[in-house]
Design an enzyme around this catalytic site. Structure first.
Site, PDB file in Angstrom:
ATOM      1  N   ASN A   1      -8.364  -9.666  -1.154  1.00  0.00           N
ATOM      2  CA  ASN A   1      -7.019  -9.334  -0.672  1.00  0.00           C
ATOM      3  C   ASN A   1      -6.760  -9.778   0.767  1.00  0.00           C
ATOM      4  O   ASN A   1      -5.821  -9.299   1.412  1.00  0.00           O
ATOM      5  CB  ASN A   1      -6.769  -7.827  -0.802  1.00  0.00           C
ATOM      6  CG  ASN A   1      -6.945  -7.349  -2.224  1.00  0.00           C
ATOM      7  OD1 ASN A   1      -7.859  -6.583  -2.536  1.00  0.00           O
ATOM      8  ND2 ASN A   1      -6.098  -7.838  -3.122  1.00  0.00           N
TER       9      ASN A   1
ATOM     10  N   ILE B   1      -3.522  -9.709   5.374  1.00  0.00           N
ATOM     11  CA  ILE B   1      -4.011  -8.688   4.449  1.00  0.00           C
ATOM     12  C   ILE B   1      -2.926  -8.334   3.449  1.00  0.00           C
ATOM     13  O   ILE B   1      -1.759  -8.189   3.828  1.00  0.00           O
ATOM     14  CB  ILE B   1      -4.405  -7.406   5.228  1.00  0.00           C
ATOM     15  CG1 ILE B   1      -5.429  -7.755   6.309  1.00  0.00           C
ATOM     16  CG2 ILE B   1      -4.933  -6.339   4.289  1.00  0.00           C
ATOM     17  CD1 ILE B   1      -5.552  -6.715   7.375  1.00  0.00           C
ATOM     18  N   CYS B   2      -3.319  -8.189   2.189  1.00  0.00           N
ATOM     19  CA  CYS B   2      -2.380  -7.712   1.185  1.00  0.00           C
ATOM     20  C   CYS B   2      -2.724  -6.271   0.846  1.00  0.00           C
ATOM     21  O   CYS B   2      -3.672  -6.000   0.106  1.00  0.00           O
ATOM     22  CB  CYS B   2      -2.449  -8.580  -0.072  1.00  0.00           C
ATOM     23  SG  CYS B   2      -1.333  -8.019  -1.361  1.00  0.00           S
ATOM     24  N   LEU B   3      -1.993  -5.350   1.445  1.00  0.00           N
ATOM     25  CA  LEU B   3      -2.243  -3.926   1.201  1.00  0.00           C
ATOM     26  C   LEU B   3      -0.892  -3.216   1.210  1.00  0.00           C
ATOM     27  O   LEU B   3      -0.116  -3.371   2.148  1.00  0.00           O
ATOM     28  CB  LEU B   3      -3.162  -3.365   2.295  1.00  0.00           C
ATOM     29  CG  LEU B   3      -3.526  -1.884   2.183  1.00  0.00           C
ATOM     30  CD1 LEU B   3      -4.319  -1.609   0.903  1.00  0.00           C
ATOM     31  CD2 LEU B   3      -4.330  -1.424   3.393  1.00  0.00           C
TER      32      LEU B   3
END
Lengths: 480, 168
Positions: B92, B99-101
């Site tokens: 991610n 960041i993919c959150l």
């Protein structure tokens, strides 16, 4: 961003979907707008789909006013929070504000139970308590509506309060799992964190229900929402979430207008505080006093201290002020659709009986008017000032000012039904072209023709003669 | 009746941002969380540097990761911008450290703070969300070939000292 031309249909669809999800309809304008006539909604939809046209056309008859909320993704939360404070103001009871503050503080337990840390949410909660206290304090002064609007247009305060009511709703839902679980497919905790607490999520039905039960119902505030959509019918559907209580005849009610994705606030005429008795009183006052002048009563003498008080132009000025300043924005006057026609009769009253008097006195009385500090003028002379034509008179040295001009408003207050207003208290109001004198107090006022904001702006020109009639004249007069 | 206009609101906004960050700094200093550090880069507090320790019994065990955090004038009503400064191989996180959150995007909430963000990132290291990967190869290897995954993690990793040496 990659070029849409190279996307597969699925990717293109996904991208369009993404764009549409990110689309925010209207992010300009005040966070919470001024109250305005709901005819504007009908006008907005005049060219829309017939369903909307019929429904919005029926709106103003029932809901006379509305208030916009900025469509930035928080409008529903903002509208209810704003409505909560406004409803408390409407009840207008200091104790009620105190009770509410205590109740909100007691609800911290609920937030703690839902796993929120007090040191994280207390800053948001404090803004809500602060506003309650501020509004309670404003009840005596009567400026609560302005304070509330100002607070909700302050990004930081309004976001704090929105965050706080979100946490209230979220904690409420989590504390009543068996009640709310039926409406929610996922587990409550993650539902709340994703659909209620998330900073950028609009209120959903569950949120409205929870917030109205947690915040509004215990306070005795009603909530109804009009759904303006394409459903069949001639009026928007109304759903009542909370029933209001009756506080000595005052019924605090929040009404929201929901258009898909957006909330605004609606008002029925009866939701608003009773408007103060408007313009006809002016007529009575002016009329009565004309009789008083003939009878030379002491009251008339006091009133005569107000320069230009009864001149024709004076009332014209007031007319303009009503139109320009009060009708669109002011709280007191919003509920009076058209004050102007009611005032105009004054003009026909004022000049008629006085004109002959002034003509006969003009010669020897002109110095009195040129220098309005001469408040000692006997009662028999006041009529002159009433009919003073709007021209500059030759200056003659004025006697020293024994009575301050500031007294004038007091005279107005005592005089009876003349409703006090900030405009009347301002010395030199309507000074425009009527009053050729200037004091240091209102020299910088926009009522002064020398002020660039005056509608009849006339730059000051220096001339040796006029120089003495200006500010300095006041001081020199004592020596001359 | 003057409504606060843009500039005034922003000024008030950034004042409260600084206050809030000050408070968070106090909390972090008073109650440090093991495995996490964070400190502002300068006096205006809008940029911070943070570190998280890789969680035990994950491919990131005993590795230290440096992050940058940037707080806008609408914090805490909008998430901070968080980037991995240490090169990291993770499903991610992309190769620029983005960041993919969800909680750093649309699921952000004003009750999150620096501590919760860093703890979430720490747990993301051990539990990647492989359904929406930024690094497809990593997502695939995580499920299929953990040994190769670990090798690539270590190959990409740099210690803070190496980073400082490279002027990053």
């Amino acid at each position: 961003m990659s070029d849409p031309a190279f996307l597969t249909p699925e990717e293109e669809f996904a991208q369009l979907q993404k764009l549409s999800n990110e689309y925010e309809p209207e992010t300009t304008g005040p966070l919470v707008g001024d109250r305005q006539s709901s005819a504007a909604i009908a006008i907005e939809y005049a060219n829309a789909d017939p369903v909307y046209r019929v429904k919005t056309a029926a709106l103003p008859a029932k809901y006379a006013f509305f208030r916009t909320c900025r469509g930035d993704g928080h409008c529903g939360w903002r509208a209810i929070a704003f409505g909560y404070f406004e409803a408390l103001l409407h009840v207008g009871d200091v104790t009620k504000f105190e009770v509410e503050e205590a109740r909100l503080i007691s609800m911290n337990n609920l937030l703690n139970l839902a796993g929120h840390h007090e040191d994280l949410y207390i800053d948001f909660a404090e803004e809500a308590y602060d506003l309650l206290r501020k509004l309670a304090g404003s009840l005596q002064v009567g400026n609560g509506a302005g304070l509330l609007l100002e607070a909700f247009n302050d990004y930081s305060i309004s976001m704090s309060i929105i965050t706080y009511v979100k946490l209230l709703a979220s904690s409420w839902i989590q504390s009543r799992a068996n009640e709310y679980q039926h409406y929610i497919s996922t587990d409550l905790k993650s539902y709340c964190s994703q659909n209620i607490e998330a900073a950028n999520c609009e209120i959903d039905d569950v949120g409205v229900a929870a917030l109205s039960t947690a915040l509004l119902k215990p306070a005795g505030i009603g909530l109804e929402i009009l759904y303006l959509d394409r459903s069949v019918g001639e009026e928007a559907n109304v759903h009542e979430f909370s029933q209001p209580m009756n506080f000595n005849g005052l019924i605090p009610m929040i009404r929201l207008l929901y258009r898909p994705g957006h909330y605004d606030i609606l008002y029925k005429a009866e939701d608003l505080p009773a408007p103060p008795q408007p313009a006809p009183i002016h007529v009575a006052l002016a009329y009565n006093n004309q009789h008083n002048f003939e009878a030379t009563t002491p009251d008339a003498n006091l009133l005569s201290m107000i320069p230009g008080m009864y001149s024709h132009n004076r009332f014209q000025d007031m007319d303009q002020s009503f139109g320009q300043r009060w009708s669109p924005t002011s709280y007191d006057f919003d509920s009076i659709p058209a004050p102007q026609p009611q005032i105009t009769p004054v003009q026909s009253y004022a000049p008629a009986p006085i004109a002959p008097v002034s003509a006969s006195h003009q010669d020897y009385m002109s110095p009195v008017h040129a220098s309005p500090m001469s408040h000692q003028s006997p009662a028999s002379h006041h009529s002159l000032q009433m009919e003073q034509p709007p021209v500059q008179l030759p200056f003659h040295p004025a006697p020293p000012p024994p009575v301050s001009i500031d007294r004038a408003p007091i005279a107005i207050e005592r005089e009876g039904p003349f409703r006090p207003s900030m405009y009347e208290f301002e010395p030199g109001y309507g000074a425009g072209e009527v009053m050729p004198f200037q004091t240091s107090q209102f020299r910088d006022s926009h009522y002064n023709t020398c002020h660039f904001r005056n509608p009849s702006f006339q730059p000051e020109e220096w001339s040796p003669h006029q120089y003495r009639t200006g500010n300095k004249g006041r001081h020199k007069s004592t020596s001359q | 009746m003057a409504l606060s206009t843009g500039p005034r609101t922003n000024a008030a906004g950034s004042a409260t941002v600084a206050q809030r960050l000050q408070k968070e700094l106090m909390d972090i200093m008073m109650k440090p969380t093991p495995g996490i550090t964070a400190f502002p880069d300068d006096e205006n507090m809008s940029r911070w540097t943070a570190t998280i320790d890789g969680p035990a019994s994950t491919p990131y065990d005993s590795l230290v990761f440096k992050l940058s955090m940037e707080f806008g004038s609408t914090y805490p009503y909008a998430p901070p911008k968080v980037l991995f400064k240490t090169p990291i191989y993770h499903p991610n996180v992309d190769f620029s450290g983005r960041i993919c959150l969800d909680i750093l995007k649309d699921k952000w909430s004003a009750v999150y703070n620096i501590g919760t963000v860093l703890l979430s990132l720490q747990s993301l290291l051990g539990e990647p969300n492989n359904s929406s990967p930024l690094n497809g190869q990593a997502a695939e290897l995580w499920d299929k070939d953990m040994d190769e995954f670990k090798r690539l993690v270590l190959a990409r990793h740099k210690t803070p000292e190496e980073l400082d040496g490279a002027g990053l």
